[in-house]
Design a protein around this motif. Sequence first.
Motif, PDB file in Angstrom:
ATOM      1  N   GLU A  62      -3.168   3.626  -1.909  1.00 43.99           N
ATOM      2  CA  GLU A  62      -3.470   2.839  -3.103  1.00 43.99           C
ATOM      3  C   GLU A  62      -2.801   1.483  -3.015  1.00 43.99           C
ATOM      4  N   ARG A  63      -3.564   0.471  -3.438  1.00 39.19           N
ATOM      5  CA  ARG A  63      -3.040  -0.895  -3.459  1.00 39.19           C
ATOM      6  C   ARG A  63      -2.231  -1.098  -4.739  1.00 39.19           C
ATOM      7  N   LEU A  64      -1.006  -1.574  -4.598  1.00 38.91           N
ATOM      8  CA  LEU A  64      -0.131  -1.829  -5.741  1.00 38.91           C
ATOM      9  C   LEU A  64       0.300  -3.292  -5.712  1.00 38.91           C
ATOM     10  N   GLU A  65       0.256  -3.931  -6.864  1.00 39.40           N
ATOM     11  CA  GLU A  65       0.693  -5.323  -6.981  1.00 39.40           C
ATOM     12  C   GLU A  65       1.892  -5.403  -7.916  1.00 39.40           C
ATOM     13  N   THR A  66       2.952  -6.034  -7.433  1.00 41.84           N
ATOM     14  CA  THR A  66       4.155  -6.224  -8.238  1.00 41.84           C
ATOM     15  C   THR A  66       4.272  -7.703  -8.593  1.00 41.84           C
TER      16      THR A  66
ATOM     17  N   TRP B 240       0.857  -1.188   0.000  1.00 37.98           N
ATOM     18  CA  TRP B 240       0.000   0.000   0.000  1.00 37.98           C
ATOM     19  C   TRP B 240       0.884   1.224   0.000  1.00 37.98           C
ATOM     20  N   GLU B 241       0.561   2.153  -0.860  1.00 35.09           N
ATOM     21  CA  GLU B 241       1.381   3.367  -0.988  1.00 35.09           C
ATOM     22  C   GLU B 241       0.480   4.595  -0.934  1.00 35.09           C
TER      23      GLU B 241
ATOM     24  N   ARG C  14      -0.570   8.125  -1.890  1.00 33.11           N
ATOM     25  CA  ARG C  14      -0.349   8.980  -3.053  1.00 33.11           C
ATOM     26  C   ARG C  14      -1.291  10.159  -3.013  1.00 33.11           C
TER      27      ARG C  14
END
Length: 198
Positions: free
Chosen positions: A83-87, A59-60, A62
């Motif tokens: 914001e949820r980020l998926e790598t 989660w970042e 922004r």
Amino acid sequence: ARTLLVVLVFLATWAAWLVLGGTTSGRAGESQSSSTARVAELFGSAQRQGAPSLALVRWEEREVEREVQRDGRTERVRERRNERLETPVPAASTRVDARFHLDRRRKGLVWFDLYDVRFDGTWTYVHEQPTPSIFHVSFAFPDARGLYDDFRFQIDGVDRPEARSPSDGRVSAEIPVAPGQRITVRVAYASRGMGSFA
């Protein structure tokens, strides 16, 4: 005269075979197009099984800008959101076993190649990041409308409850992961399809 008669008989027979062949081919084509959909409803269609998608979730915070209406005017407002980020991450190893039994069926003038498949796949992920994270795995069925018996969705040998409630033709799960941890994902099922499996 006799030679001419033989040639005429040969040409007439040849023309009759051409007409018969064309008629049979046309009927087979019509029969196949109308029967394929009906056979697919009963036995399933061609299947294409992909590997599950593996990702790390974070989660970042922004800053985002959005428009709001105030007193009949449009204003731009800045706000901070998580914001949820998926790598995406690769699997360290993959082992897949698919066993087939061919079952040819005839409908009308057309033969259909039907098959039973027993699929068993295992994927391993090693968390080489220096910090803990959330590991996300999502498995998509080869045919969202297909039937799957003996379905198993396991992480580190434990059956996941998410297997009982697939959504949009897929099952997903998330677990915490620590540095150096090895995670094994296993998916197994029995299904039935037609034509091809890739």
